[in-house]
Design a protein around this motif. Sequence first.
Motif, PDB file in Angstrom:
ATOM      1  N   ASP A 241       6.380  -8.685 -36.567  1.00  0.00           N
ATOM      2  CA  ASP A 241       5.105  -7.970 -36.721  1.00  0.00           C
ATOM      3  C   ASP A 241       5.260  -6.460 -36.551  1.00  0.00           C
ATOM      4  OD1 ASP A 241       5.676  -7.790 -34.071  1.00  0.00           O
ATOM      5  OD2 ASP A 241       3.752  -8.586 -33.356  1.00  0.00           O
ATOM      6  N   ARG A 242       6.430  -5.946 -36.835  1.00  0.00           N
ATOM      7  CA  ARG A 242       6.701  -4.519 -36.634  1.00  0.00           C
ATOM      8  C   ARG A 242       5.671  -3.640 -37.339  1.00  0.00           C
ATOM      9  NH1 ARG A 242      12.401  -1.314 -37.810  1.00  0.00           N
ATOM     10  NH2 ARG A 242      11.629   0.771 -37.309  1.00  0.00           N
ATOM     11  N   TYR A 243       5.278  -4.017 -38.530  1.00  0.00           N
ATOM     12  CA  TYR A 243       4.312  -3.220 -39.293  1.00  0.00           C
ATOM     13  C   TYR A 243       2.903  -3.805 -39.205  1.00  0.00           C
ATOM     14  CZ  TYR A 243       8.586  -1.260 -41.228  1.00  0.00           C
ATOM     15  OH  TYR A 243       9.810  -0.659 -41.359  1.00  0.00           O
ATOM     16  N   THR A 244       2.805  -5.133 -39.288  1.00  0.00           N
ATOM     17  CA  THR A 244       1.479  -5.741 -39.358  1.00  0.00           C
ATOM     18  C   THR A 244       0.666  -5.561 -38.084  1.00  0.00           C
ATOM     19  OG1 THR A 244       2.446  -7.862 -38.685  1.00  0.00           O
ATOM     20  CG2 THR A 244       2.191  -7.472 -41.046  1.00  0.00           C
ATOM     21  N   LYS A 245       1.327  -5.397 -36.944  1.00  0.00           N
ATOM     22  CA  LYS A 245       0.571  -5.245 -35.696  1.00  0.00           C
ATOM     23  C   LYS A 245      -0.203  -3.928 -35.644  1.00  0.00           C
ATOM     24  CE  LYS A 245       4.503  -3.359 -33.098  1.00  0.00           C
ATOM     25  NZ  LYS A 245       5.459  -3.613 -31.992  1.00  0.00           N
ATOM     26  N   HIS A 246       0.160  -2.969 -36.487  1.00  0.00           N
ATOM     27  CA  HIS A 246      -0.513  -1.673 -36.498  1.00  0.00           C
ATOM     28  C   HIS A 246      -1.707  -1.628 -37.444  1.00  0.00           C
ATOM     29  CE1 HIS A 246       2.634   0.021 -34.011  1.00  0.00           C
ATOM     30  NE2 HIS A 246       3.550  -0.396 -34.871  1.00  0.00           N
ATOM     31  N   PHE A 247      -1.932  -2.694 -38.203  1.00  0.00           N
ATOM     32  CA  PHE A 247      -3.022  -2.708 -39.177  1.00  0.00           C
ATOM     33  C   PHE A 247      -4.060  -3.756 -38.786  1.00  0.00           C
ATOM     34  CE2 PHE A 247       0.653  -1.071 -41.404  1.00  0.00           C
ATOM     35  CZ  PHE A 247       0.134   0.029 -42.077  1.00  0.00           C
TER      36      PHE A 247
END
Length: 286
Positions: A109-115
């Motif tokens: 979730d490196r990217y998805t956790k920020h959206f």
Amino acid sequence: DVYKRQAYERILDRLDLDFVKATASVGAMGGKRSDEYHIVSSVGEDKVYTCGSCRKSISADLVAGAAQESQVSQEMVCAAVKCAQKLANGAKLEPKRCIEVGHAFILGDRYTKHFPVETNLKSNGIIMACFGIGVSRLLQACVEQHQLENRFPNWPLEIAPFRIGIVPAKEGSKEEEKSKNLVKYFSEMLDPHYTDDIVVDDRTKLSIGSRLIDMKLLGVPYVITLGKHIHDEQAEIVINSTKIKEAIKKDVVHCHTREVAVILKQISNDYFYIKKQKKVFNYFEN
């Protein structure tokens, strides 16, 4: 992850391929996990080790950093695949040569956790992953594993360029005129079931035998030949696929011309049933 494995395995199983799923290095792609799907082949450029106890596999690139290939042991492989059933001996393992045809990366979730993404799923968030199958490699692997007499491609039914071939009588033969009518009849009768999956070899200056060889070179699994037997209203179905021959125990099936479509459908159904049930029986024995 479960659905991913099932999707890859269904594809490879439908192609009758002997495959290995191996844990691999994430490499430059990064992420938390990487799985490779390999086709076992003596000409493969990749190597895979399999644990002798739990049967899980690992790509050679994960153990290459820890030891030279000649020093890879059963214990190392067990540790890499987290196998608790470690063997007492430290025998060296021989890697299997393979062709890598698929790869899956679990990126987390490196990217998805920020959206802010809304979902009905009862989970802690959306996990990223990327999947891919090398189509050209898959074709190569099918040829390597299914080749017939080291000469013919012997494609699986799912990807054969044509399912059915029709070979008319030779030009100038007694069967020529009747053969022409039967080609039209078979094409119209089979078209609803095998649309765009029928090829007619109309090079009637060549013998039926020569054209049968070319059908094998194309990898067409079923070929209807229109030779002397057509005078008795009989059609001859030549089966090129070794898998189908193994399943139904027949190289050639004779039937009435009106029954060709039914018999072809029955052969295919029986083949897929046998494959699914892992059973072998002779439907045409009687």
